[in-house]
Motif scaffolding. Structure first.
Motif, PDB file in Angstrom:
ATOM      1  N   GLY A 100      14.797 -12.218 -19.521  1.00  0.00           N
ATOM      2  CA  GLY A 100      14.211 -12.324 -18.140  1.00  0.00           C
ATOM      3  C   GLY A 100      14.989 -12.970 -17.260  1.00  0.00           C
ATOM      4  N   LEU A 101      14.503 -13.026 -16.133  1.00  0.00           N
ATOM      5  CA  LEU A 101      15.333 -13.770 -14.997  1.00  0.00           C
ATOM      6  C   LEU A 101      15.379 -15.299 -15.270  1.00  0.00           C
ATOM      7  CD1 LEU A 101      16.322 -13.778 -12.035  1.00  0.00           C
ATOM      8  CD2 LEU A 101      14.068 -14.017 -11.312  1.00  0.00           C
ATOM      9  N   ASP A 102      16.484 -15.780 -15.185  1.00  0.00           N
ATOM     10  CA  ASP A 102      16.901 -17.419 -15.630  1.00  0.00           C
ATOM     11  C   ASP A 102      16.318 -17.980 -14.264  1.00  0.00           C
ATOM     12  OD1 ASP A 102      17.714 -19.690 -16.046  1.00  0.00           O
ATOM     13  OD2 ASP A 102      19.764 -19.209 -16.043  1.00  0.00           O
ATOM     14  N   MET A 103      15.215 -18.868 -14.705  1.00  0.00           N
ATOM     15  CA  MET A 103      14.565 -19.325 -13.506  1.00  0.00           C
ATOM     16  C   MET A 103      15.168 -20.990 -13.250  1.00  0.00           C
ATOM     17  SD  MET A 103      12.894 -17.260 -11.886  1.00  0.00           S
ATOM     18  CE  MET A 103      12.278 -18.752 -10.533  1.00  0.00           C
ATOM     19  N   GLY A 104      16.217 -21.552 -14.052  1.00  0.00           N
ATOM     20  CA  GLY A 104      16.576 -22.686 -14.031  1.00  0.00           C
ATOM     21  C   GLY A 104      15.641 -23.942 -14.187  1.00  0.00           C
ATOM     22  N   ARG A 105      15.600 -24.598 -13.176  1.00  0.00           N
ATOM     23  CA  ARG A 105      14.691 -25.852 -13.220  1.00  0.00           C
ATOM     24  C   ARG A 105      13.458 -25.516 -12.931  1.00  0.00           C
ATOM     25  NH1 ARG A 105      14.443 -27.704  -7.665  1.00  0.00           N
ATOM     26  NH2 ARG A 105      16.337 -26.795  -6.291  1.00  0.00           N
ATOM     27  N   TRP A 106      13.021 -24.160 -12.226  1.00  0.00           N
ATOM     28  CA  TRP A 106      11.607 -23.887 -11.977  1.00  0.00           C
ATOM     29  C   TRP A 106      10.978 -23.443 -13.491  1.00  0.00           C
ATOM     30  CZ3 TRP A 106      12.102 -20.833  -6.935  1.00  0.00           C
ATOM     31  CH2 TRP A 106      12.455 -21.759  -5.803  1.00  0.00           C
ATOM     32  N   ARG A 107      11.595 -23.103 -14.268  1.00  0.00           N
ATOM     33  CA  ARG A 107      11.163 -22.797 -15.695  1.00  0.00           C
ATOM     34  C   ARG A 107       9.772 -23.514 -16.170  1.00  0.00           C
ATOM     35  NH1 ARG A 107      12.031 -23.116 -21.482  1.00  0.00           N
ATOM     36  NH2 ARG A 107      11.735 -20.936 -22.393  1.00  0.00           N
ATOM     37  N   GLY A 108       8.676 -22.879 -16.300  1.00  0.00           N
ATOM     38  CA  GLY A 108       7.653 -23.501 -16.827  1.00  0.00           C
ATOM     39  C   GLY A 108       6.376 -24.075 -15.642  1.00  0.00           C
ATOM     40  N   ALA A 109       7.025 -24.025 -14.422  1.00  0.00           N
ATOM     41  CA  ALA A 109       6.144 -24.516 -13.372  1.00  0.00           C
ATOM     42  C   ALA A 109       5.498 -23.163 -12.723  1.00  0.00           C
ATOM     43  CB  ALA A 109       7.109 -24.939 -12.185  1.00  0.00           C
ATOM     44  N   THR A 110       4.173 -23.623 -11.926  1.00  0.00           N
ATOM     45  CA  THR A 110       3.661 -22.390 -11.258  1.00  0.00           C
ATOM     46  C   THR A 110       4.543 -22.170  -9.942  1.00  0.00           C
ATOM     47  OG1 THR A 110       2.148 -23.880 -10.076  1.00  0.00           O
ATOM     48  CG2 THR A 110       1.660 -23.027 -12.335  1.00  0.00           C
ATOM     49  N   LEU A 111       4.103 -21.039  -9.355  1.00  0.00           N
ATOM     50  CA  LEU A 111       4.838 -20.879  -7.946  1.00  0.00           C
ATOM     51  C   LEU A 111       3.970 -21.704  -7.157  1.00  0.00           C
ATOM     52  CD1 LEU A 111       6.518 -19.055  -6.358  1.00  0.00           C
ATOM     53  CD2 LEU A 111       4.988 -17.391  -6.026  1.00  0.00           C
ATOM     54  N   ALA A 112       2.628 -21.696  -7.290  1.00  0.00           N
ATOM     55  CA  ALA A 112       2.001 -22.759  -6.254  1.00  0.00           C
ATOM     56  C   ALA A 112       2.535 -24.154  -6.317  1.00  0.00           C
ATOM     57  CB  ALA A 112       0.474 -22.895  -6.742  1.00  0.00           C
ATOM     58  N   ASP A 113       2.882 -24.593  -7.491  1.00  0.00           N
ATOM     59  CA  ASP A 113       3.624 -25.936  -7.582  1.00  0.00           C
ATOM     60  C   ASP A 113       5.101 -26.137  -6.800  1.00  0.00           C
ATOM     61  OD1 ASP A 113       1.181 -27.159  -8.786  1.00  0.00           O
ATOM     62  OD2 ASP A 113       2.160 -27.037 -10.795  1.00  0.00           O
ATOM     63  N   VAL A 114       5.473 -25.118  -7.202  1.00  0.00           N
ATOM     64  CA  VAL A 114       7.024 -25.244  -6.564  1.00  0.00           C
ATOM     65  C   VAL A 114       7.180 -25.037  -5.300  1.00  0.00           C
ATOM     66  CG1 VAL A 114       9.295 -23.910  -6.619  1.00  0.00           C
ATOM     67  CG2 VAL A 114       7.959 -24.238  -8.830  1.00  0.00           C
ATOM     68  N   SER A 115       6.041 -24.022  -4.688  1.00  0.00           N
ATOM     69  CA  SER A 115       6.034 -23.897  -3.144  1.00  0.00           C
ATOM     70  C   SER A 115       5.468 -25.160  -2.839  1.00  0.00           C
ATOM     71  CB  SER A 115       5.010 -22.824  -2.937  1.00  0.00           C
ATOM     72  OG  SER A 115       5.234 -21.436  -3.661  1.00  0.00           O
ATOM     73  N   ALA A 116       4.761 -25.860  -3.231  1.00  0.00           N
ATOM     74  CA  ALA A 116       4.375 -27.146  -2.191  1.00  0.00           C
ATOM     75  C   ALA A 116       5.254 -28.298  -2.431  1.00  0.00           C
ATOM     76  CB  ALA A 116       3.154 -27.763  -3.257  1.00  0.00           C
ATOM     77  N   LYS A 117       6.258 -28.377  -3.545  1.00  0.00           N
ATOM     78  CA  LYS A 117       7.309 -29.246  -3.497  1.00  0.00           C
ATOM     79  C   LYS A 117       8.429 -28.817  -2.768  1.00  0.00           C
ATOM     80  CE  LYS A 117       5.647 -30.840  -8.007  1.00  0.00           C
ATOM     81  NZ  LYS A 117       5.949 -30.935  -9.466  1.00  0.00           N
ATOM     82  N   GLU A 118       8.788 -27.426  -2.853  1.00  0.00           N
ATOM     83  CA  GLU A 118      10.002 -27.049  -2.185  1.00  0.00           C
ATOM     84  C   GLU A 118       9.727 -25.655  -1.454  1.00  0.00           C
ATOM     85  OE1 GLU A 118      13.474 -26.919  -5.114  1.00  0.00           O
ATOM     86  OE2 GLU A 118      11.926 -27.520  -6.624  1.00  0.00           O
ATOM     87  N   PRO A 119       8.985 -25.800  -0.475  1.00  0.00           N
ATOM     88  CA  PRO A 119       8.626 -24.400   0.299  1.00  0.00           C
ATOM     89  C   PRO A 119       9.854 -23.710   0.892  1.00  0.00           C
ATOM     90  CG  PRO A 119       8.082 -26.524   1.552  1.00  0.00           C
ATOM     91  CD  PRO A 119       8.333 -26.934   0.124  1.00  0.00           C
ATOM     92  N   GLU A 120      10.791 -24.544   1.596  1.00  0.00           N
ATOM     93  CA  GLU A 120      11.856 -23.741   2.031  1.00  0.00           C
ATOM     94  C   GLU A 120      12.626 -22.988   1.179  1.00  0.00           C
ATOM     95  OE1 GLU A 120      14.227 -26.660   4.406  1.00  0.00           O
ATOM     96  OE2 GLU A 120      12.383 -26.840   5.799  1.00  0.00           O
ATOM     97  N   GLN A 121      12.947 -23.628  -0.095  1.00  0.00           N
ATOM     98  CA  GLN A 121      13.787 -23.194  -1.159  1.00  0.00           C
ATOM     99  C   GLN A 121      13.004 -21.809  -1.773  1.00  0.00           C
ATOM    100  OE1 GLN A 121      13.084 -26.331  -0.898  1.00  0.00           O
ATOM    101  NE2 GLN A 121      14.856 -27.744  -1.407  1.00  0.00           N
ATOM    102  N   VAL A 122      11.647 -21.909  -1.980  1.00  0.00           N
ATOM    103  CA  VAL A 122      11.019 -20.806  -2.425  1.00  0.00           C
ATOM    104  C   VAL A 122      11.052 -19.692  -1.402  1.00  0.00           C
ATOM    105  CG1 VAL A 122       8.743 -20.012  -2.865  1.00  0.00           C
ATOM    106  CG2 VAL A 122       9.409 -22.066  -3.836  1.00  0.00           C
ATOM    107  N   ALA A 123      10.813 -19.978  -0.059  1.00  0.00           N
ATOM    108  CA  ALA A 123      10.985 -18.880   0.969  1.00  0.00           C
ATOM    109  C   ALA A 123      12.206 -18.388   0.837  1.00  0.00           C
ATOM    110  CB  ALA A 123      10.718 -19.847   2.333  1.00  0.00           C
ATOM    111  N   ARG A 124      13.358 -19.287   0.818  1.00  0.00           N
ATOM    112  CA  ARG A 124      14.944 -18.553   0.822  1.00  0.00           C
ATOM    113  C   ARG A 124      14.857 -17.523  -0.215  1.00  0.00           C
ATOM    114  NH1 ARG A 124      17.330 -23.095   0.685  1.00  0.00           N
ATOM    115  NH2 ARG A 124      18.596 -22.853  -1.226  1.00  0.00           N
ATOM    116  N   TRP A 125      14.441 -18.267  -1.558  1.00  0.00           N
ATOM    117  CA  TRP A 125      14.482 -17.359  -2.740  1.00  0.00           C
ATOM    118  C   TRP A 125      13.763 -16.063  -2.686  1.00  0.00           C
ATOM    119  CZ3 TRP A 125      10.551 -16.903  -6.914  1.00  0.00           C
ATOM    120  CH2 TRP A 125      11.140 -16.478  -7.775  1.00  0.00           C
ATOM    121  N   MET A 126      12.843 -15.879  -2.064  1.00  0.00           N
ATOM    122  CA  MET A 126      12.061 -14.488  -2.108  1.00  0.00           C
ATOM    123  C   MET A 126      12.507 -13.740  -0.777  1.00  0.00           C
ATOM    124  SD  MET A 126       8.249 -15.843  -3.007  1.00  0.00           S
ATOM    125  CE  MET A 126       7.532 -14.308  -3.584  1.00  0.00           C
TER     126      MET A 126
END
Length: 201
Positions: free
Chosen positions: A75-101
């Motif tokens: 599957g897609l290698d999620m790096g340091r986001w592995r095991g996290a929820t999208l909601a949690d990552v979006s709250a902590k790193e909103p700009e990075q998530v927006a750029r990724w998507m």
């Protein structure tokens, strides 16, 4: 030569229910029960392969398939986001998530970009197209999305618009560069639930 490739998504797991990026979470009791109920419903195949993830290997076992693990189908290698929820990552790193998507070439999680991932799966699909007969592979949902994007020559942002419910079959027939696609057929009449992705920002 016409090739036939069936991609089967794994049964449901707790990680999927919680919208977490997969971290090796096993199937839950419901997912395991549905996979076992679907055993024996597949038509004869010439070869069976499986992604390395635990959920895919457990699905293969429950389906009664003798499948070889294929590292290229990881599957897609999620790096340091592995095991996290999208909601949690979006709250902590909103700009990075927006750029990724928004940017298929972006990998702010220090893992694999969507473009790199789609290219990897496309290379595997090209190799599978050179084999005669029927191939079945139990693969992570994002592998199905990447295969669909590359098989249809669709724009990479389409990756986020493809839903892959648990324990469904996506069939590709044809040859490299000219595939026909049949999406999301439930195995054995199971009721797999949804595999809906979050909407991009």
């Amino acid at each position: 030569m016409t090739s036939r490739v069936m991609l089967i998504s794994p049964a449901i797991s707790l990680a999927l229910r919680e919208a977490r990026f997969d971290d090796g979470c096993p199937l839950d009791a419901t997912g395991l029960r549905h996979a076992r109920a679907a055993a024996g419903t597949l038509t004869a195949v010439d070869r069976a392969w499986v992604s390395p993830s635990l959920r895919c290997r457990q699905t293969v076992e429950a389906l009664g398939l003798d499948a070889a693990v294929v590292p290229e189908l990881a599957g897609l290698d999620m790096g340091r986001w592995r095991g996290a929820t999208l909601a949690d990552v979006s709250a902590k790193e909103p700009e990075q998530v927006a750029r990724w998507m928004a940017d298929p070439a972006s990998a702010p999680h220090d893992g694999e970009s969507v473009r790199e991932f789609c290219d990897r799966i496309a290379a595997w699909l090209d190799s599978a197209a050179r084999l005669e007969g029927r191939t079945v592979a139990v693969v992570d949902p994002e592998v199905v999305r990447a295969a669909a994007v590359r098989a249809l020559g669709a724009p990479e942002p389409t990756f986020w618009r493809i839903d892959v419910p648990p324990l469904t079959a996506t069939e590709l027939s044809g040859r490299s560069g000219r595939w026909n696609l049949r999406l999301g057929q439930p195995l054995g009449g199971t009721q797999p639930g949804t595999g809906r992705l979050p909407e991009p920002p």
